[in-house]
Design an enzyme around this catalytic site. Structure first.
Site, PDB file in Angstrom:
ATOM      1  CG  LEU A  41      -1.878  -1.199   1.339  1.00 22.74           C
ATOM      2  CD1 LEU A  41      -2.873  -0.965   2.479  1.00 22.74           C
ATOM      3  CD2 LEU A  41      -2.610  -1.477   0.035  1.00 22.74           C
TER       4      LEU A  41
ATOM      5  CD  GLU B 299       4.177   4.014   4.657  1.00 23.46           C
ATOM      6  OE1 GLU B 299       5.381   4.205   4.930  1.00 23.46           O
ATOM      7  OE2 GLU B 299       3.663   2.880   4.665  1.00 23.46           O
TER       8      GLU B 299
ATOM      9  CG  HIS C 121       7.708   4.508   8.534  1.00 23.05           C
ATOM     10  ND1 HIS C 121       8.216   3.914   9.663  1.00 23.05           N
ATOM     11  CD2 HIS C 121       6.785   3.630   8.036  1.00 23.05           C
ATOM     12  CE1 HIS C 121       7.646   2.728   9.846  1.00 23.05           C
ATOM     13  NE2 HIS C 121       6.769   2.541   8.874  1.00 23.05           N
TER      14      HIS C 121
ATOM     15  CG  HIS D 212       6.619  -0.825  11.480  1.00 18.38           C
ATOM     16  ND1 HIS D 212       7.394  -1.454  10.531  1.00 18.38           N
ATOM     17  CD2 HIS D 212       5.691  -0.109  10.786  1.00 18.38           C
ATOM     18  CE1 HIS D 212       6.947  -1.145   9.324  1.00 18.38           C
ATOM     19  NE2 HIS D 212       5.926  -0.317   9.449  1.00 18.38           N
TER      20      HIS D 212
ATOM     21  CG  ASP E 243       8.332   1.855  19.717  1.00 16.77           C
ATOM     22  OD1 ASP E 243       8.992   1.899  20.776  1.00 16.77           O
ATOM     23  OD2 ASP E 243       7.157   2.266  19.640  1.00 16.77           O
TER      24      ASP E 243
END
Length: 695
Positions: A186, A233, A236, A242, A252
């Protein structure tokens, strides 16, 4: 909080999902980059050390001053389909992005009570750019046609890119290449630690049907992501990992997020996984976090620690993007929006090949500003002009025609011209002989052949005299310098197949892979309606297509053994009154390909279309050196056999005389150039032909 220099543990990065959906490919993509270039891993780790130093010294960066503004540009890379999403869908995504990063999303009420004190306002606002890199007016959306939209990877970013230190680049595509792995990806992002050495690929790639919560995102198979793929995203892009740390019970790098066993999917019930081996605490895992893989309607928060980490990034690697000077330069400083001049864009996005008397539907696909005035000019068409947003135009006379669109509003005027965009073929074939041949022996491509460079890059099919099967030149695609994913077409003139018995297409090809993983593809397609519709007849790629071993240098065939004769049956089209053949090459970044000596012919009689009564045969075929010719007569018959080239010109006489019964003759072909020849048997005014291939 631990400091980890990433070497990436990927085994648990994708949850087992029934639909084989990969919500995010960021970590896998980064590991691919590291394997390709170890320097990137070293730079990443060094930048991470700098980041951690800033983070230690600025524990509450997200509370300082007003919201930090990030200029955004959406590059919509499309192939003329629904992936060319509306501006309304982009604006809906911006709404979701800003609500979620400011914790203004209405579903905060769904945050479990124990997690609410941990939920943070990132103090970050995203705004569509109002000025492009040249200072021109923009609405922050760029639309580009490119085949790279299909199975996109980083190569799509070269189609349209704005400086990453000034803009948050978001590329919207039709689909994303899974690189041989199962599942539908995706989206994926690039971490800020790679910005110093990879600015040209910095940003996020998204499928069109996860952008926002309306349009293709509302009706497609991924509607359950509710526009939150970009929130994930963007996390990120601002250096969030994550939430499960990409490992079993991973880290994380954020202290206030519970340790997760792995990625979650769907929408668990609170409290979730309380007693797992990872000891997430009495409230279980924070499955409502945007950095998990749960459904969009289940996600509703970043933690305070995650907000701090993102703002630390804005004080380090991404410090320039929200600076006052950059906000002024990009028009995102809060100044009132102004009306932009529209950018003219014409559909169809690829050349239209039609028969005389057919029509083409033109659409005004202009963007960037509202169109107040519009003027079309249709060379050779009826009507010849129009002011409508869509128009059917009929072309009655064969030829090659251009189309021009001019659009304007009070802010300015823009014109787009597509030269040679409409190719109108006659109702009858351009060639109606028992054999069609093209050897590409001139210095330029024959005028009745067409080349279409669908990607618009600098590389396409051209004539070359550096290599050929024979004759001195061939047609070549210099793939060693081409862009991965580009599609280029080489299209023949129309040929009447009704005069050819059991027709076949013959051609010689020479191709090298760059390495064993190169998967360049050559497809052969045919059309019986002047090129409006195409049907695949052959497809070869990678190691199946290659004729020599892989090589890194720009490939040039130097000997006959590096060429291969290909045969494609056209028997299903023997009744076609006008057949076109397309050679379609799709680049995978491999090496060069050459095509020569194209021939459409079959087993036939030029005057007598019946079966050969003499059973003429030649073997071996193909031949190098001596060949045996065999035929049989019932009684004394006067026979003449000659060898012709594919243009029907006689090369030499093989035999002539009166023969009875079975006759076998050896003849030598060593004095002839390699290629396809025609053995022609003449008897009582009838002619019968047998194909002979000399290597």
């Amino acid at each position: 909080m631990k400091t980890v220099l990433y070497s990436m543990l990927l085994a648990c990065s994708v949850p087992a999902m029934a639909q084989q959906v990969v919500p995010c490919h960021t970590m896998e993509h980064m590991e691919e980059l590291f394997l390709q270039d170890p320097l990137k891993r070293a730079v990443f780790n060094e930048e991470e050390k700098k980041f951690e130093e800033i983070l230690r010294n600025n524990p509450e960066l997200q509370t300082q001053g007003g919201p930090r503004i990030i200029p955004v540009v959406f590059h919509i890379i499309h192939v003329g389909g629904t992936e060319n999403i509306s501006k309304a869908q982009v604006l809906d995504q911006m709404r979701i992005l800003n609500e979620d990063f400011r914790r203004l999303n209405p579903d905060t009420v769904n945050t479990p009570g124990p997690f609410k004190p941990l939920a943070g306002d990132a103090n970050i606002e995203f705004r569509l750019a109002q000025k492009d890199p040249s200072g021109n007016c923009t609405d922050g959306i760029v639309r580009k046609y490119s085949p790279l939209s299909v199975n996109a990877r980083d190569n799509v970013k070269a189609v349209s890119y704005w400086p990453a230190t000034k803009y948050f680049n978001i590329w919207v595509v039709k689909s994303i290449d899974a690189n041989g792995n199962p599942g539908t990806i995706l989206g994926y992002a690039q971490f800020p630690n790679l910005l110093p050495i990879s600015p040209g690929t910095d940003g996020v790639v998204l499928r069109h049907d996860v952008v926002g919560d309306i349009g293709t995102a509302a009706t497609g198979p991924f509607a359950n992501y509710n526009g939150r793929t970009l929130c994930h995203e963007a996390g990120h892009w601002l250096n969030l990992r994550h939430i499960w740390g990409d490992a079993v019970c991973g880290n994380d790098q954020v202290s206030d997020t519970p340790t997760h066993l792995g990625a979650n999917s769907g929408c668990p019930t609170f409290p979730y996984n309380v007693g797992s081996q990872c000891n997430p605490g009495p409230n279980g895992e924070m499955y409502v976090n945007y950095m998990d893989y749960t459904d969009g309607n289940c996600q509703n928060m970043f933690s305070v620690g995650q907000c701090t980490r993102m703002n630390t990034t804005l004080s380090g690697a991404r410090a320039n993007i929200w600076s006052a000077s950059n906000l002024t330069a990009t028009g995102t400083d809060g100044s009132p929006a102004v009306l932009c001049a529209p950018v003219a864009q014409i559909s169809p996005f690829v050349p239209a090949l039609i028969c005389a008397g057919d029509s083409v539907l033109f659409k005004d696909m202009s963007y960037n500003g509202t169109v107040s005035n519009r003027n079309w000019s249709f060379q050779g068409g009826s009507p010849s002009s129009s002011t409508d947003s869509t128009e059917y135009v009929t072309y009655s006379t064969p030829g090659i025609y251009s189309v021009t669109l001019t659009v304007s509003n009070t802010a300015g005027t823009n014109t787009a011209t597509k030269t040679g965009w409409i190719v109108v073929s006659a109702g009858t074939a351009q060639y109606s002989t028992w054999n069609y041949y093209e050897g590409f022996d001139a210095s330029q491509l024959p005028s009745d052949w067409a080349v279409y460079n669908l990607g618009g890059d600098a590389v396409t099919w051209t004539i070359t005299n550096t290599a050929s099967w024979f004759g001195g030149s061939s047609v070549r695609y210099v793939n060693s310098s081409g862009l991965t994913g580009q599609v280029d077409e080489l299209i023949s003139p129309s040929v009447n197949m009704t005069s050819i018995n059991s027709p076949k297409l013959y051609y010689y090809v020479s191709y090298a892979q760059r390495d064993a993983n190169s998967d360049d593809k050559l497809r052969i397609l045919v059309s019986i309606d002047c090129g409006e519709m195409w049907t695949q007849r052959s497809s070869k790629s990678g190691s199946i297509l290659k004729t020599v071993n892989p090589q890194t240098a720009s490939f040039i065939p130097t000997q006959a053994s590096q060429w291969r004769l290909e045969t494609v049956s056209l028997a299903a089209y023997q009744s076609a009154a006008k057949l076109k053949v397309k050679f379609e090459f799709t680049s995978d970044g491999g090496n060069n390909i050459y095509v020569d000596h194209i021939n459409m012919t079959g087993t036939l009689g030029m005057e007598n279309t019946g079966a050969d009564p003499f059973g003429m045969n030649v073997f071996p075929n193909p031949v190098e050196g001596f060949s045996q010719l065999l035929f049989t007569t019932d009684g004394p018959e006067t026979i003449r056999i000659s060898l012709n080239d594919v243009m029907g010109r006689e090369v030499k006489e093989i035999l002539k005389g009166e023969f009875s019964g079975e006759t076998q003759l050896a003849f030598h072909s060593g004095d002839l150039a390699p290629g396809i020849y025609l053995l022609t048997l003449e008897h009582n005014g009838n002619t019968y032909v047998k194909k002979l291939v000399i290597r």
